[in-house]
Design an enzyme around this catalytic site. Structure first.
Site, PDB file in Angstrom:
ATOM      1  CE  LYS A 180      -2.002   2.910   2.019  1.00  0.00           C
ATOM      2  NZ  LYS A 180      -1.810   4.363   1.710  1.00  0.00           N
ATOM      3  CD  GLU A 256      12.948   0.489   9.528  1.00  0.00           C
ATOM      4  OE1 GLU A 256      13.556   1.429  10.051  1.00  0.00           O
ATOM      5  OE2 GLU A 256      13.473  -0.582   9.227  1.00  0.00           O
ATOM      6  CB  CYS A 290      12.952   8.900   8.844  1.00  0.00           C
ATOM      7  SG  CYS A 290      13.974   7.791   7.869  1.00  0.00           S
ATOM      8  CD  GLU A 392       9.144  12.794  12.135  1.00  0.00           C
ATOM      9  OE1 GLU A 392       7.986  12.348  12.255  1.00  0.00           O
ATOM     10  OE2 GLU A 392      10.064  12.157  11.603  1.00  0.00           O
TER      11      GLU A 392
HETATM   12  P1  NAD Z   1       2.064   8.200   7.699  1.00  0.00           P
HETATM   13  O1  NAD Z   1       2.199   7.407   8.938  1.00  0.00           O
HETATM   14  O2  NAD Z   1       1.110   9.319   7.676  1.00  0.00           O
HETATM   15  O3  NAD Z   1       1.644   7.270   6.478  1.00  0.00           O
HETATM   16  C1  NAD Z   1       2.432   6.152   6.088  1.00  0.00           C
HETATM   17  C2  NAD Z   1       1.543   5.144   5.390  1.00  0.00           C
HETATM   18  O4  NAD Z   1       0.612   4.610   6.327  1.00  0.00           O
HETATM   19  C3  NAD Z   1       0.711   5.722   4.244  1.00  0.00           C
HETATM   20  O5  NAD Z   1       0.710   4.775   3.196  1.00  0.00           O
HETATM   21  C4  NAD Z   1      -0.664   5.864   4.877  1.00  0.00           C
HETATM   22  O6  NAD Z   1      -1.706   5.820   3.947  1.00  0.00           O
HETATM   23  C5  NAD Z   1      -0.698   4.656   5.786  1.00  0.00           C
HETATM   24  N1  NAD Z   1      -1.616   4.737   6.924  1.00  0.00           N
HETATM   25  C6  NAD Z   1      -1.984   5.838   7.622  1.00  0.00           C
HETATM   26  N2  NAD Z   1      -2.821   5.477   8.639  1.00  0.00           N
HETATM   27  C7  NAD Z   1      -2.965   4.144   8.573  1.00  0.00           C
HETATM   28  C8  NAD Z   1      -3.702   3.186   9.340  1.00  0.00           C
HETATM   29  N3  NAD Z   1      -4.440   3.538  10.394  1.00  0.00           N
HETATM   30  N4  NAD Z   1      -3.633   1.879   8.982  1.00  0.00           N
HETATM   31  C9  NAD Z   1      -2.873   1.489   7.938  1.00  0.00           C
HETATM   32  N5  NAD Z   1      -2.177   2.349   7.168  1.00  0.00           N
HETATM   33  C10 NAD Z   1      -2.205   3.659   7.484  1.00  0.00           C
HETATM   34  O7  NAD Z   1       3.546   8.671   7.339  1.00  0.00           O
HETATM   35  P2  NAD Z   1       3.978   9.621   6.111  1.00  0.00           P
HETATM   36  O8  NAD Z   1       3.458  10.988   6.418  1.00  0.00           O
HETATM   37  O9  NAD Z   1       3.649   8.960   4.838  1.00  0.00           O
HETATM   38  O10 NAD Z   1       5.569   9.597   6.260  1.00  0.00           O
HETATM   39  C11 NAD Z   1       6.275  10.465   7.082  1.00  0.00           C
HETATM   40  C12 NAD Z   1       6.656   9.768   8.386  1.00  0.00           C
HETATM   41  O11 NAD Z   1       7.399   8.596   8.095  1.00  0.00           O
HETATM   42  C13 NAD Z   1       7.559  10.597   9.273  1.00  0.00           C
HETATM   43  O12 NAD Z   1       7.136  10.467  10.594  1.00  0.00           O
HETATM   44  C14 NAD Z   1       8.928   9.941   9.092  1.00  0.00           C
HETATM   45  O13 NAD Z   1       9.821  10.117  10.153  1.00  0.00           O
HETATM   46  C15 NAD Z   1       8.547   8.519   8.928  1.00  0.00           C
HETATM   47  N6  NAD Z   1       9.606   7.772   8.231  1.00  0.00           N
HETATM   48  C16 NAD Z   1      10.367   6.891   8.950  1.00  0.00           C
HETATM   49  C17 NAD Z   1      11.394   6.188   8.331  1.00  0.00           C
HETATM   50  C18 NAD Z   1      12.244   5.216   9.101  1.00  0.00           C
HETATM   51  O14 NAD Z   1      12.957   4.438   8.472  1.00  0.00           O
HETATM   52  N7  NAD Z   1      12.221   5.217  10.418  1.00  0.00           N
HETATM   53  C19 NAD Z   1      11.624   6.375   6.966  1.00  0.00           C
HETATM   54  C20 NAD Z   1      10.830   7.285   6.264  1.00  0.00           C
HETATM   55  C21 NAD Z   1       9.807   7.969   6.907  1.00  0.00           C
END
Ligand code: NAD
Length: 488
Positions: A180, A256, A290, A392
């Site tokens: 997804k 992650e 991140c 963040e």
């Molecule tokens: P997000 O959590 O908003 O969304 C990530 C994914 O989860 C999307 O595909 C979204 O549609 C899905 N999603 C959202 N709610 C959900 C639910 N309840 N059930 C299932 N799926 C759901 O994150 P984002 O805004 O896309 O990305 C930014 C975040 O990602 C930042 O916090 C960043 O630090 C983190 N990040 C972490 C790493 C790492 O390796 N630690 C790497 C990249 C990004």
């Protein structure tokens, strides 16, 4: 502008229109609609999970690791053969500049198929000879078996790189996947379906469902009882929801999550290298990374000089046409995300921040003024409990504060709900050995930033995640061991 481009779900080897609504895929560089995306309903997600389940019992399930590795190399070849398409798709979804996308992210994503193909191929099976006190002897063989259907939930900041980081190790271990992608960045996941088919990956092994999180494809997928393991990269709050979903059926989960990473600059550092490194750490990918550093602690004797040099570097970063090879910084992912980052800029001012660079929206002219651009921003002067220092932001913003000694800076860095990475700049090796292991994070870089070797375990401490992926750590997550003990 309206577009004729449509992005469909990819289920059981076919492009499929979902039964949900169509939603817009917008280029944040100029606000143009680049595609309409077909949302998957619960029934579509069910079809994808069922296809992935069937594929486990089909030809894919009978392949050995050598054969899967050969297929993964073909996938890597296929991505590189269509490099222009992948670069264009990623840039249209994110507004990223050409050079880092073409020279970095897409080739790196292709390379992940090669690296994990080789790691899977060369990791030996464990074998132990056993001798019991009563004289019985046995040979223990430890087989690695796939977990089954893996759900991969991906974010938008490094869309294709983070997707392949999950898909490649999942496939080398013999799983099937349902991906997804983020609703903001559906295009490269869809293109990969075409490459998978051309490479000869059997139907149902790689599936893509599009949509949002709650009450949409993300939630339908993570709560589907046919999913055997979930790998997620994204925000910590979302990670908590996904962990709750994974608890039903006690399924494996790898998270992650977010970070509020710190850079630590000692007065004995290579000053120019530290400024250059922290410029990247704060502003690369418009701060939407991140691993980025939104907190910076600089030893007092060089504090003012460092702030001046970093502010000058921030002001010198080139924004504008992503197709221009000289462009270094793209926009934020969306206007909505820009509102969030602007909110932190307001809070920072209210919290007494002195703004040394940026702090607002750049004037880039038409068509970019319709995009989601924001200036690289440097603050000093806030207390450690200010929201912009503690939370963040996920934008190109860094707060710089002075420190006086090692114990103080260790306490400052560790006083965070997050623990993803830290970056240390010093020439004192004894200090590195003392301080680096005492930082409560998953990765410490010393005298550089974001050197990522795919063979090392990657992941965060505290609110930054659970589990490690990378190298054999990925094999541990994407497979289970089965001990067969044979009397000899
Ligand atoms: P997000 O959590 O908003 O969304 C990530 C994914 O989860 C999307 O595909 C979204 O549609 C899905 N999603 C959202 N709610 C959900 C639910 N309840 N059930 C299932 N799926 C759901 O994150 P984002 O805004 O896309 O990305 C930014 C975040 O990602 C930042 O916090 C960043 O630090 C983190 N990040 C972490 C790493 C790492 O390796 N630690 C790497 C990249 C990004």
């Amino acid at each position: 502008m309206t577009t004729n481009r449509r992005i469909l779900n990819f289920i059981d080897g076919r492009c499929v229109e979902g039964r949900g609504r169509w939603f817009e895929d917008i280029n944040p560089a100029d606000g143009e609609v680049v595609a309409e995306v077909s949302e998957a309903t619960a029934a579509d997600v069910d079809a994808a999970v069922s296809a992935a389940k069937r594929a486990l019992a089909g030809p894919w399930g009978k392949l050995g690791v050598e054969e899967r590795a050969a297929l993964l190399h073909k996938v890597a070849d296929g991505i590189m053969a269509r490099l222009d398409d992948f670069v264009a798709a990623e840039m249209a979804d994110t507004g990223k500049p050409l050079m880092p996308t073409r020279m970095g992210e897409i080739p790196r994503a292709a390379g992940q198929f090669r690296v994990f193909a080789e790691i899977g191929r060369v990791t030996p099976m464990e074998m132990f000879e056993s001798a019991m006190p009563d004289g019985r002897r046995a040979l223990n063989l430890v087989h690695r078996v796939p977990r089954g259907v893996v759900a991969a939930i991906c974010p938008w900041n490094l869309p294709f790189m983070l997707l392949t980081w999950k898909v490649a190790p999942a496939l080398i271990c013999g799983n099937t996947v349902v991906v997804k992608p983020s609703e903001e960045t559906p295009a490269t996941a869809a293109l990969l379906g075409e490459v998978m088919t051309a490479a000869g990956i059997p139907e149902g092994v790689y599936n893509v469902v599009h949509g949002f999180g709650p009450d949409s494809a993300g939630e339908f997928l993570t709560t589907h009882e046919g999913v055997d393991a979930i790998t997620f990269t994204g925000e910590t709050k979302t990670g908590e929801a996904i962990m709750r979903a994974a608890a039903v059926g006690t399924r494996g989960v790898s998270l992650e999550l977010g970070g509020k990473n710190a850079g630590i600059v000692f007065a004995d550092c290579d000053f120019a290298a530290a400024v250059a490194g922290e410029t990247k750490a704060a502003f690369h990918n418009c701060g939407q990374i991140c691993l980025g550093n939104e907190r910076l602690y600089v030893e007092r004797p060089i504090f003012e000089r460092f702030v001046e040099a970093l502010a000058e570097a921030a002001r010198g970063l080139r924004m504008g046409d992503p197709m221009d090879k000289a462009t270094q910084i793209g926009p934020l992912i969306s206007r909505q995300h820009r509102e969030k980052v602007l909110g932190y800029m307001e809070q920072a001012r209210a919290a007494g921040a002195e703004v040394h660079a940026g702090g607002g929206i750049p004037a880039l002219g038409d068509p970019f003024d319709r995009g989601a651009w924001i200036e690289p921003t440097l603050w000093t002067g806030m207390a450690e409990d200010a929201a912009a220092v503690r939370e963040e932001i996920f934008g190109p913003c860094v707060h710089v504060a002075p420190f006086d000694d090692e114990d103080e800076v260790r306490a400052l860095v560790n006083d965070s709900p997050y623990g993803l990475t830290a970056t240390l700049w010093t020439r004192d090796l004894d200090r590195v050995h003392r301080l680096a292991p005492a930082l409560e994070v998953g990765v410490v870089w010393v005298n550089d930033w974001m050197v990522r070797d795919l063979r090392t375990g990657f992941g965060g401490a505290k609110g930054s995640g659970i589990g490690r992926e990378g190298g054999v750590h990925s094999l541990h997550f994407y497979s289970e061991t089965r001990n067969v003990c044979i009397r000899t």
